[in-house]
Design a protein around this motif. Structure first.
Motif, PDB file in Angstrom:
ATOM      1  N   LEU A 284       0.840  -1.208   0.000  1.00 13.03           N
ATOM      2  CA  LEU A 284       0.000   0.000   0.000  1.00 13.03           C
ATOM      3  C   LEU A 284       0.870   1.252   0.000  1.00 13.03           C
ATOM      4  N   VAL A 285       0.548   2.200  -0.868  1.00 13.27           N
ATOM      5  CA  VAL A 285       1.235   3.497  -0.855  1.00 13.27           C
ATOM      6  C   VAL A 285       0.199   4.598  -0.620  1.00 13.27           C
ATOM      7  N   GLU A 286       0.704   5.810  -0.472  1.00 13.47           N
ATOM      8  CA  GLU A 286      -0.184   6.903  -0.089  1.00 13.47           C
ATOM      9  C   GLU A 286      -1.344   7.080  -1.070  1.00 13.47           C
ATOM     10  N   SER A 287      -1.056   6.941  -2.362  1.00  9.23           N
ATOM     11  CA  SER A 287      -2.127   7.163  -3.347  1.00  9.23           C
ATOM     12  C   SER A 287      -3.233   6.109  -3.193  1.00  9.23           C
ATOM     13  N   ASP A 288      -2.863   4.889  -2.813  1.00 10.08           N
ATOM     14  CA  ASP A 288      -3.883   3.847  -2.571  1.00 10.08           C
ATOM     15  C   ASP A 288      -4.808   4.273  -1.440  1.00 10.08           C
ATOM     16  N   VAL A 289      -4.181   4.816  -0.380  1.00  9.07           N
ATOM     17  CA  VAL A 289      -4.967   5.234   0.779  1.00  9.07           C
ATOM     18  C   VAL A 289      -5.896   6.386   0.397  1.00  9.07           C
ATOM     19  N   TRP A 290      -5.388   7.290  -0.409  1.00  5.92           N
ATOM     20  CA  TRP A 290      -6.236   8.402  -0.849  1.00  5.92           C
ATOM     21  C   TRP A 290      -7.455   7.894  -1.627  1.00  5.92           C
ATOM     22  N   LEU A 291      -7.196   6.909  -2.470  1.00  2.00           N
ATOM     23  CA  LEU A 291      -8.301   6.330  -3.237  1.00  2.00           C
ATOM     24  C   LEU A 291      -9.358   5.746  -2.291  1.00  2.00           C
ATOM     25  N   MET A 292      -8.866   5.061  -1.255  1.00  2.00           N
ATOM     26  CA  MET A 292      -9.789   4.498  -0.264  1.00  2.00           C
ATOM     27  C   MET A 292     -10.576   5.599   0.427  1.00  2.00           C
ATOM     28  N   VAL A 293      -9.891   6.693   0.768  1.00  2.00           N
ATOM     29  CA  VAL A 293     -10.563   7.805   1.451  1.00  2.00           C
ATOM     30  C   VAL A 293     -11.666   8.367   0.560  1.00  2.00           C
ATOM     31  N   ILE A 294     -11.358   8.510  -0.723  1.00  2.00           N
ATOM     32  CA  ILE A 294     -12.348   9.084  -1.649  1.00  2.00           C
ATOM     33  C   ILE A 294     -13.565   8.163  -1.758  1.00  2.00           C
ATOM     34  N   VAL A 295     -13.293   6.865  -1.962  1.00  2.00           N
ATOM     35  CA  VAL A 295     -14.418   5.927  -2.099  1.00  2.00           C
ATOM     36  C   VAL A 295     -15.237   5.873  -0.807  1.00  2.00           C
ATOM     37  N   THR A 296     -14.556   5.840   0.341  1.00  2.00           N
ATOM     38  CA  THR A 296     -15.260   5.798   1.620  1.00  2.00           C
ATOM     39  C   THR A 296     -16.110   7.052   1.807  1.00  2.00           C
ATOM     40  N   GLY A 297     -15.538   8.206   1.432  1.00  2.00           N
ATOM     41  CA  GLY A 297     -16.278   9.472   1.539  1.00  2.00           C
ATOM     42  C   GLY A 297     -17.527   9.443   0.671  1.00  2.00           C
ATOM     43  N   ALA A 298     -17.361   9.001  -0.564  1.00  2.00           N
ATOM     44  CA  ALA A 298     -18.503   8.929  -1.485  1.00  2.00           C
ATOM     45  C   ALA A 298     -19.548   7.978  -0.944  1.00  2.00           C
ATOM     46  N   CYS A 299     -19.071   6.863  -0.402  1.00  3.05           N
ATOM     47  CA  CYS A 299     -19.972   5.859   0.144  1.00  3.05           C
ATOM     48  C   CYS A 299     -20.766   6.438   1.312  1.00  3.05           C
ATOM     49  N   LEU A 300     -20.095   7.195   2.176  1.00  3.21           N
ATOM     50  CA  LEU A 300     -20.766   7.818   3.325  1.00  3.21           C
ATOM     51  C   LEU A 300     -21.850   8.789   2.873  1.00  3.21           C
ATOM     52  N   ILE A 301     -21.504   9.611   1.874  1.00  3.25           N
ATOM     53  CA  ILE A 301     -22.481  10.591   1.375  1.00  3.25           C
ATOM     54  C   ILE A 301     -23.707   9.885   0.821  1.00  3.25           C
ATOM     55  N   VAL A 302     -23.463   8.846   0.006  1.00  2.00           N
ATOM     56  CA  VAL A 302     -24.586   8.107  -0.588  1.00  2.00           C
ATOM     57  C   VAL A 302     -25.424   7.436   0.503  1.00  2.00           C
ATOM     58  N   LEU A 303     -24.752   6.883   1.505  1.00  2.00           N
ATOM     59  CA  LEU A 303     -25.470   6.243   2.612  1.00  2.00           C
ATOM     60  C   LEU A 303     -26.369   7.231   3.335  1.00  2.00           C
ATOM     61  N   LEU A 304     -25.824   8.425   3.609  1.00  2.00           N
ATOM     62  CA  LEU A 304     -26.615   9.424   4.335  1.00  2.00           C
ATOM     63  C   LEU A 304     -27.786   9.910   3.492  1.00  2.00           C
ATOM     64  N   LEU A 305     -27.528  10.139   2.200  1.00  2.00           N
ATOM     65  CA  LEU A 305     -28.597  10.620   1.316  1.00  2.00           C
ATOM     66  C   LEU A 305     -29.710   9.595   1.171  1.00  2.00           C
ATOM     67  N   PHE A 306     -29.321   8.360   0.894  1.00  2.00           N
ATOM     68  CA  PHE A 306     -30.318   7.343   0.543  1.00  2.00           C
ATOM     69  C   PHE A 306     -30.596   6.376   1.701  1.00  2.00           C
ATOM     70  N   TRP A 307     -30.335   6.826   2.910  1.00  2.00           N
ATOM     71  CA  TRP A 307     -30.480   5.950   4.076  1.00  2.00           C
ATOM     72  C   TRP A 307     -31.868   5.304   4.131  1.00  2.00           C
ATOM     73  N   LYS A 308     -32.907   6.139   4.001  1.00  2.00           N
ATOM     74  CA  LYS A 308     -34.256   5.599   4.133  1.00  2.00           C
ATOM     75  C   LYS A 308     -34.588   4.660   2.979  1.00  2.00           C
ATOM     76  N   GLU A 309     -34.093   4.963   1.787  1.00  2.00           N
ATOM     77  CA  GLU A 309     -34.339   4.089   0.642  1.00  2.00           C
ATOM     78  C   GLU A 309     -33.630   2.739   0.823  1.00  2.00           C
TER      79      GLU A 309
END
Lengths: 375, 245
Positions: free
Chosen positions: A142-167
Motif C-alpha cells: 500500500l502506498v499513499e495514493s492507494d490510501v487516498w483512493l480508499m478515502v475518496i471511495v469511503t467518503g462517497a460511500c458515506l455521502i450516498v449512505l446518508l442521502l439514501f439511508w431511508k431508501e
C-alpha cells in the motif's frame, strides 16, 4: 519488532502509518457495506465478486504489461461488475437459485483468473513477479495514493449512505413494498451493489481475492449481535472492521511479517466469536444464563405457589406449618427454602415455616398473572 | 351508490416460465366495497394483487385505478404484503416499520420528521399497538406483526387497500381487531381488497367476493354469488357450504 515498538513506529514511520491507515479505512468501509450484504442475505455475493475480479487483474496486466495498481484495480472492478451482473442475470432468467449462480460464477471466473495468472508467469516479462500477491493480498504494497483512493471511495460511500439511508433501509426490509411506493428499486439495488463491488476491489491489494469476503461479512455479523438498530449496526460494523484492520496490521508487522490479509481476517473472526458468546441479548452465554436463572426461578415459584395455596385456607396467612408437608412436593429442596427465607418471603421457626405478608403478596401476584396469561 | 369503479383489470395474463398463472382476467371492483379474493392454493390470488400493483410484470393486459394508469395513481393505493414475505429479524422497531408508510409521499432523499412520526403513532394506536412502538420487530407475536403491517398501510391514507392474507396465522382477538378496522375503512368509502382463505367467514366479513382459479370464475356481491355452484367451480370438488347454519 515487538508490539510497543510497533506502536511507536506507527507515529513515526511513514510506511507503517500508511499501511495502518489503509487497512483501517478499508475495514471501516467494508464493514459498513457488509451490513447491507448480510441483511440482504447476499453474504456470498462478496465472495463471488472478489473471485470474479481476478481475471480482470490478469487481463489488465496483459494489456498494459505494467503493474500499476490503479490500472489493475480498474481491471478488477470491471470484471467484478461483469461477474455481478451475470449472477443477477442467471438468477433472473433461469430456474437456477442464487447459491448456484454465485457458486458457478465464482469458480468460473476464479478458474479463468488462475489460468491467466499461470500463463503470465510463464512469460519472459520480469514485471510479472508478484501478481499472485492479489490472491492473499499484501498490505505492505500500500502506498499513499492507494490510501487516498480508499478515502475518496469511503467518503462517497458515506455521502450516498446518508442521502439514501431511508431508501436503503426500506429496500432491505421489504423490496416489494418499496416498489409499490414508487421507488425505483433497481436503482437503489444497483447503487448498493456498485459500492459493495468498489469496496471489495479496493481491498484486493490488501486482503486478497480469497479472503476478501470475510472483511465484508465478519464485522457485520459481529455488529448484528449487539444492536437492534440498523444505524448502530452499520456504525459498529465500521468500527469492528477498522479495528480488525489496525490490530491485524499491528500483529502481522510485529510478528515476523506474518501475511497481513489472513491476520486481519482472523482478528475479524475473533470479533465475531466474542460477539456470538458475549452479546447481552443474542449471545450464547447470556442465553444460557437466562435459561438457568429462569429454571431456578420457576422452582422457587412452584414452591412459593404451593405454600400460597396452603396459607390461603387459613385466616392468618402467617400461620406456621410443618416443613414436612413440603417434602413430597417436587421442586422443593432445602436450598429453595433457604432462598425464600433470604428473600423474606418465608420465616422459619424450628421445623415450621410460615409465609410473610410480602411472600403472600408476591405469590398471589404470580398466581394471578399466570391465570391471566392462560386466558 | 356503488357506481364508481375503483379498480379495473382488462385481459390480464401472467405467466411464470410459460405456465400461465392468471389467464385473461377481467375485473371491475366498485368503490367502497370490502372484497375477498378466494380460490385454492396456486389459483393466482397473490399474483393478481402483485400484478395490479406492478410488482409482477404481466405478459398482457392492463390495470387502471379510477380510470388512470396505476403509475399515476400510486398515492391512492396501499399494500399489505404477506407477513412471511419479510425477515422479521431485521434490526428495526415497530414504529420504524410503520413510518415506512410515509416514505412514498416523502419521495427520494427527504427524511421523515415529526409530522410523519405523529402519523405513524396514530396508526399504531388505531391497531392497538402503541405500547409496542419501541419493540424490536422480532419480539412481536405473529398477530402483532400483522397489525404493524396494517398500521404501515393505514399511514399511507390511501383510497384503495390491497391485503395479502392479513388473517394468516393470527389469533381470534387479532382477527376481530383487523376486521373491525377494515369495516371502518369501508365506512369511510375506501375500497379494501383482501386475499382470503377462510371460506366460513366470507359472508360475515365481506360484501363483495371474487372467485379465482387461474381464470376468474365469478365476481359480485356476496349475497348474490357466494353459493355452492361457484365454490364448486372454483375448488373443483363438489363443495357443500353450510355457512349460514
Amino acid at each position: 519488532m515487538d508490539i510497543t515498538e510497533y506502536i511507536q513506529l506507527v507515529f513515526t514511520d511513514y510506511t507503517l502509518r500508511t499501511i495502518t491507515l489503509g487497512t483501517a479505512i478499508l475495514g471501516a468501509v467494508t464493514g459498513m457495506l457488509g451490513s447491507f450484504a448480510v441483511l440482504r442475505k447476499q453474504s456470498l455475493l462478496g465472495d463471488a465478486i472478489s473471485h470474479a475480479a481476478l481475471p480482470g487483474i490478469a487481463i489488465a496486466f496483459l494489456i498494459t504489461g505494467a503493474k500499476n495498481s490503479n490500472v489493475l484495480l480498474l481491471g478488477a472492478l470491471i470484471s467484478g461488475l461483469v461477474g455481478t451482473f451475470w449472477i443477477r442475470g442467471i438468477i433472473k432468467r433461469t430456474h437456477l437459485k442464487s447459491d448456484t449462480a454465485l457458486g458457478l460464477i465464482l469458480s468460473l471466473f476464479f478458474g479463468f483468473g488462475m489460468l491467466l495468472l499461470t500463463f503470465i508467469q510463464k512469460q519472459p516479462n520480469a514485471n510479472q513477479a508478484g501478481l499472485d500477491k492479489y490472491l492473499f493480498g499484501q498490505a505492505a504494497t500500500l502506498v499513499e495514493s492507494d490510501v487516498w483512493l480508499m478515502v475518496i471511495v469511503t467518503g462517497a460511500c458515506l455521502i450516498v449512505l446518508l442521502l439514501f439511508w431511508k431508501e436503503f433501509k426500506i429496500l432491505l426490509f421489504d423490496a416489494d413494498y418499496t416498489k409499490t411506493l414508487g421507488f425505483n428499486t433497481k436503482f437503489i439495488d444497483i447503487l448498493i451493489t456498485t459500492f459493495i463491488v468498489l469496496a471489495i476491489v479496493l481491498g484486493l491489494q490488501t486482503v486478497g481475492v480469497v479472503l476478501m469476503s470475510a472483511m465484508l461479512l465478519a464485522p457485520a455479523a459481529a455488529a448484528r449481535q449487539w444492536t437492534n438498530s440498523l444505524g448502530i449496526m452499520v456504525f459498529l460494523a465500521a468500527i469492528f472492521g477498522a479495528f480488525s484492520g489496525v490490530f491485524g496490521t499491528a500483529i502481522s508487522a510485529s510478528q515476523n511479517n506474518l501475511s497481513t490479509g489472513p491476520v486481519i481476517v482472523i482478528i475479524a473472526g475473533v470479533f465475531v466469536l466474542i460477539s456470538f458468546i458475549f452479546s447481552p441479548s443474542r449471545g450464547l452465554l447470556f442465553k444460557q444464563i437466562r435459561f438457568i436463572k429462569n429454571r431456578r426461578d420457576l422452582q422457587l415459584h412452584k414452591t412459593l405457589a404451593f405454600m400460597y395455596h396452603i396459607a390461603e385456607t387459613h385466616d392468618d396467612i402467617s400461620h406456621p406449618h410443618t416443613i414436612k408437608i413440603l417434602n413430597n412436593f417436587q421442586g422443593f429442596t432445602k436450598g429453595t427454602l433457604q432462598k425464600l427465607v433470604d428473600k423474606h418471603y418465608v420465616t422459619l421457626h424450628g421445623s415450621d415455616w410460615s409465609l410473610t405478608k410480602e411472600g403472600f403478596k408476591t405469590a398471589s401476584n404470580l398466581y394471578n398473572q399466570q391465570s391471566e396469561n392462560n386466558e | 351508490m356503488k357506481n364508481n369503479i375503483a379498480v379495473k383489470v382488462d385481459d390480464l395474463t401472467v405467466a411464470y416460465n410459460y405456465k400461465p398463472v392468471l389467464w385473461d382476467i377481467d375485473l371491475e371492483i366498485p368503490e367502497g366495497v370490502l372484497m375477498a379474493i378466494v380460490g385454492p392454493n396456486g389459483a393466482g390470488k397473490s399474483t393478481l394483487i402483485k400484478s395490479i400493483l406492478g410488482i409482477l410484470k404481466p405478459i398482457a393486459g392492463s390495470v387502471s385505478i379510477y380510470g388512470k394508469s396505476y403509475e399515476k395513481q400510486r398515492a391512492l393505493v396501499a399494500y399489505v404484503p404477506q407477513k412471511g414475505s419479510v425477515d422479521w429479524d431485521f434490526p428495526t422497531t415497530a414504529l420504524d416499520v410503520v413510518m415506512m408508510g410515509t416514505y412514498g409521499s416523502l419521495g427520494w432523499i427527504k427524511r421523515p420528521g415529526q409530522k410523519e412520526k405523529k402519523m405513524a403513532l396514530e396508526a399504531l394506536e388505531k391497531v392497538g399497538m402503541l405500547s409496542f412502538k419501541n419493540r424490536q420487530i422480532s419480539q412481536l407475536s405473529g398477530g402483532q406483526q400483522q397489525r404493524i403491517f396494517l398500521a404501515r398501510a393505514l399511514v399511507q391514507d390511501a383510497s384503495i387497500y390491497f391485503m395479502d392474507e392479513p388473517f394468516q396465522g393470527v389469533d381470534a382477538t387479532t382477527e376481530i381487531a383487523i376486521i373491525n378496522i377494515l369495516k371502518e375503512l369501508r365506512k369511510a368509502n375506501k375500497t379494501v381488497i383482501v386475499v382470503h382463505h377462510d371460506l366460513q367467514t366470507v359472508p360475515e366479513y365481506f360484501d363483495w367476493v371474487t372467485f379465482l382459479n387461474v381464470k376468474k370464475i365469478a365476481t359480485g356481491p356476496v349475497k348474490d354469488i357466494f353459493n355452492d355452484d361457484n365454490l364448486t367451480k372454483t375448488y373443483g370438488i363438489n363443495y357443500k357450504v353450510s355457512i349460514q347454519e
